[in-house]
Design an enzyme around this catalytic site. Sequence first.
Site, PDB file in Angstrom:
ATOM      1  NE  ARG A   1     -25.943 -69.739   4.551  1.00  0.00           N
ATOM      2  CZ  ARG A   1     -25.684 -68.651   5.262  1.00  0.00           C
ATOM      3  NH1 ARG A   1     -25.566 -68.720   6.570  1.00  0.00           N
ATOM      4  NH2 ARG A   1     -25.500 -67.486   4.669  1.00  0.00           N
TER       5      ARG A   1
ATOM      6  CE1 TYR B   1     -31.789 -71.997   0.550  1.00  0.00           C
ATOM      7  CE2 TYR B   1     -30.217 -72.064   2.351  1.00  0.00           C
ATOM      8  CZ  TYR B   1     -30.595 -71.593   1.110  1.00  0.00           C
ATOM      9  OH  TYR B   1     -29.776 -70.741   0.431  1.00  0.00           O
TER      10      TYR B   1
ATOM     11  CE  LYS C   1     -22.520 -71.319   1.850  1.00  0.00           C
ATOM     12  NZ  LYS C   1     -21.672 -70.299   1.275  1.00  0.00           N
TER      13      LYS C   1
ATOM     14  CG  HIS D   1     -18.043 -67.975   2.396  1.00  0.00           C
ATOM     15  ND1 HIS D   1     -18.924 -67.039   2.896  1.00  0.00           N
ATOM     16  CD2 HIS D   1     -18.743 -68.677   1.470  1.00  0.00           C
ATOM     17  CE1 HIS D   1     -20.089 -67.160   2.283  1.00  0.00           C
ATOM     18  NE2 HIS D   1     -20.003 -68.137   1.417  1.00  0.00           N
TER      19      HIS D   1
ATOM     20  CG  ASP E   1     -20.163 -70.918  -1.693  1.00  0.00           C
ATOM     21  OD1 ASP E   1     -20.317 -69.710  -1.446  1.00  0.00           O
ATOM     22  OD2 ASP E   1     -20.635 -71.817  -0.974  1.00  0.00           O
TER      23      ASP E   1
ATOM     24  NE  ARG F   1     -29.139 -69.260  -2.426  1.00  0.00           N
ATOM     25  CZ  ARG F   1     -27.930 -68.849  -2.051  1.00  0.00           C
ATOM     26  NH1 ARG F   1     -26.848 -69.305  -2.642  1.00  0.00           N
ATOM     27  NH2 ARG F   1     -27.806 -67.944  -1.103  1.00  0.00           N
TER      28      ARG F   1
HETATM   29  P1  GDP Z   1     -22.892 -65.113  -3.837  1.00  0.00           P
HETATM   30  O1  GDP Z   1     -23.998 -65.665  -2.984  1.00  0.00           O
HETATM   31  O2  GDP Z   1     -21.827 -64.465  -3.008  1.00  0.00           O
HETATM   32  O3  GDP Z   1     -22.361 -66.113  -4.797  1.00  0.00           O
HETATM   33  O4  GDP Z   1     -23.526 -63.897  -4.679  1.00  0.00           O
HETATM   34  P2  GDP Z   1     -24.032 -63.849  -6.210  1.00  0.00           P
HETATM   35  O5  GDP Z   1     -22.919 -63.761  -7.179  1.00  0.00           O
HETATM   36  O6  GDP Z   1     -25.018 -64.937  -6.421  1.00  0.00           O
HETATM   37  O7  GDP Z   1     -24.774 -62.451  -6.201  1.00  0.00           O
HETATM   38  C1  GDP Z   1     -25.761 -62.137  -5.235  1.00  0.00           C
HETATM   39  C2  GDP Z   1     -26.577 -60.952  -5.687  1.00  0.00           C
HETATM   40  O8  GDP Z   1     -25.730 -59.823  -5.847  1.00  0.00           O
HETATM   41  C3  GDP Z   1     -27.255 -61.177  -7.037  1.00  0.00           C
HETATM   42  O9  GDP Z   1     -28.538 -60.608  -6.992  1.00  0.00           O
HETATM   43  C4  GDP Z   1     -26.359 -60.441  -8.001  1.00  0.00           C
HETATM   44  O10 GDP Z   1     -27.068 -59.984  -9.133  1.00  0.00           O
HETATM   45  C5  GDP Z   1     -25.825 -59.286  -7.153  1.00  0.00           C
HETATM   46  N1  GDP Z   1     -24.477 -58.863  -7.598  1.00  0.00           N
HETATM   47  C6  GDP Z   1     -23.413 -59.658  -7.853  1.00  0.00           C
HETATM   48  N2  GDP Z   1     -22.348 -58.935  -8.288  1.00  0.00           N
HETATM   49  C7  GDP Z   1     -22.747 -57.643  -8.280  1.00  0.00           C
HETATM   50  C8  GDP Z   1     -22.093 -56.410  -8.637  1.00  0.00           C
HETATM   51  O11 GDP Z   1     -20.928 -56.362  -9.031  1.00  0.00           O
HETATM   52  N3  GDP Z   1     -22.838 -55.265  -8.488  1.00  0.00           N
HETATM   53  C9  GDP Z   1     -24.135 -55.290  -8.041  1.00  0.00           C
HETATM   54  N4  GDP Z   1     -24.777 -54.144  -7.932  1.00  0.00           N
HETATM   55  N5  GDP Z   1     -24.779 -56.439  -7.728  1.00  0.00           N
HETATM   56  C10 GDP Z   1     -24.095 -57.597  -7.838  1.00  0.00           C
HETATM   57  P1  PGA Z   2     -24.088 -68.430  -0.675  1.00  0.00           P
HETATM   58  O1  PGA Z   2     -24.678 -69.403   0.443  1.00  0.00           O
HETATM   59  O2  PGA Z   2     -25.078 -67.319  -0.765  1.00  0.00           O
HETATM   60  O3  PGA Z   2     -22.777 -67.996  -0.099  1.00  0.00           O
HETATM   61  O4  PGA Z   2     -23.977 -69.159  -1.965  1.00  0.00           O
HETATM   62  C1  PGA Z   2     -25.405 -70.525   0.159  1.00  0.00           C
HETATM   63  C2  PGA Z   2     -26.211 -70.914   1.366  1.00  0.00           C
HETATM   64  O5  PGA Z   2     -27.187 -70.230   1.678  1.00  0.00           O
HETATM   65  O6  PGA Z   2     -25.850 -71.899   1.986  1.00  0.00           O
HETATM   66 MN    MN Z   3     -22.878 -68.113  -4.783  1.00  0.00          MN
END
Ligand code: GDP
Ligand code: PGA
Ligand code: MN
Length: 597
Positions: free
Chosen positions: A82, A210, A219, A239, A288, A380
């Site tokens: 983004r 993207y 978003k 969010h 999300d 992604r």
């Molecule tokens: P989102 O974008 O908020 O949905 O985040 P994701 O669940 O996709 O996680 C983003 C990054 O953070 C990934 O590389 C995960 O492996 C890492 N991650 C997620 N949960 C945890 C956790 O509980 N501990 C750690 N250390 N890393 C985490």
């Molecule tokens: P996210 O955002 O990391 O919260 O899933 C997706 C995005 O880049 O739009």
């Molecule tokens: Mn996510």
Amino acid sequence: MASTQVAAEGQQAPTKNPTLLAWVAKMAEMTQPDSIVWCDGSEAEKKRLTDQAVKEGILIPLNPEKRPNSYLHRSNPNDVARVEHLTFICTPNKTDAGPTNNWMEPEAAYTKLGNLFTGCMKGRTMYVVPYAMGPIGSPFTKLGVELTDSIYVVLNMRIMARMGKQALDMLGDSDDFNRGLHSTGDVDPDRRYICHFPQDNTIWSFGSGYGGNVLLGKKCLALRIGSYLGREEGWMAEHMLILGVTSPKGETTYVAAAFPSACGKTNFAMMIPPPEYKGWKIETVGDDIAWMHPGKDGRLYAINPEAGYFGVVPGTNYKTNPNAMESIAKDTIFTNVALTADGDVWWEGKDGEVPDELTDWQGRPWKKGSAEKAAHPNSRFTAPMSNNPALSPKANDPTGVPISALIFGGRRSNTVPLVLQAFNWTHGVFLGATMGSETTAAATGKVGVVRRDPMAMLPFCGYHMGDYLQHWLDMQKHIAQLPKIFQVNWFRQDKNGKFMWPGFGENMRVLEWIVNRVHGRVPTQETLLGWVPRADQGLNLNGLDLASDVVAEVTSIKEDEWKSELKSQEVFFEQLGTKAPDALMLQRKLLMARLDH
Ligand code: GDP
Ligand code: PGA
Ligand code: MN
């Protein structure tokens, strides 16, 4: 120029909606596509567009024996996240957008982008993508139509939203739909704009391919326009992931949690509890976005407006997130991951051996041991939620699920303890408002810098942040049974920069404490920041291989760290000026008083 009534294959526009037809005609007059295709969301259409995308090199088919019905897309290397500095809220008054958003005057924005859009679809096809955010027929669902010249966008929207005929049927002759216009343009980073016009329910996105910039339902509509509509209409667009946790006794509790991009929403929403939690079940409602409305029974009800997951790939494996691995085992579009010699995908943190040779995310040969990452850190997956083995049976429920707890979390290597509970709603809003998080690869810019990210909405709030926080405070008047509010941090690091808390499935231990607090089952310990688990009847750490001094460290509250935290919060509140809500300034004073004794 193409007639709006006629599509590439001589297709009639499948609607008589006069507002929609007139708008499509006007946008086509500006962008001048060779043809217009109305998307119906059918399997046949998916096959036709997928075949075409493969022919044009937009999608690379993966080995169907390894990953059925799945494709790899490589974006332009300058277009992988983004672009917050090119994202604008275009309200008539600058103050309505607030100090945390970029602002453009609506007419100026329409003119500037209009010049870029003029003739930009010459030689191309314009796809008309009707979509619903929310279950078809739900009173909470919002409709949108995205016009795009990108097949990649159409195929992603098809996974992420309820797209095509079903959405068009729900729209009928109504003029209440979001008008989205997107063109990939020439992917020149200097000619890239994501503009939101809340008063016109319109989004114009130019020059990017993207996800977060171009899948306009996500978003852009569900959060930026959604938050604006939520304030007008008395609900909340957040969010947040939504999950249901069921105890061995069969009691299901729903929670929603706001973490900034790439801070663990998808992982938490799909978590599998550790073996000590036999009989417990976590089910995903959303990963999300949560749209939350006060219900007639006094509770706060949440729906997930999406139908798929647009998740971070690196770090996903059978240990951290088995449900995500199952979700992406088939029917998935991967963006910017590496390709293996046998036609599967690979990324940093995937299970198994690192392959000797790969094709990296930019299509270049890559060798094991290379200093460069094979997959982009913000690569992604786009996968349908129906693939998730832990999908909640309520994921398509038009009334949503009643929320008992709201959780705020950021990525903080220090300062913020593992978990605490707010004293009350207003204090909880203060905790959310003062959230800080280290920046990630989900947005372009420097990674690892702490920034204030209220409710994980800094890049997604469609109006003045001060008014948004006031809206949160005001909502308590409309919810008789307020959810309890919590703050968590999975990301505290030791001196060597290693995460101290094991995270992922082990976060169940924190979630269980939250559930117990919600139902008034465990006592707590009061601290200056809020209530925390007691050393005796606190977190269940049975079977967890973690030294007691590490547990003490991840849960510690250090006054000197909090004194500097308060300074950094002050900068944020000053930015809001007179719009900083009084109730939050009072919370700040109370905390300062507690810190100074
Ligand atoms: P989102 O974008 O908020 O949905 O985040 P994701 O669940 O996709 O996680 C983003 C990054 O953070 C990934 O590389 C995960 O492996 C890492 N991650 C997620 N949960 C945890 C956790 O509980 N501990 C750690 N250390 N890393 C985490
Ligand atoms: P996210 O955002 O990391 O919260 O899933 C997706 C995005 O880049 O739009
Ligand atoms: Mn996510």
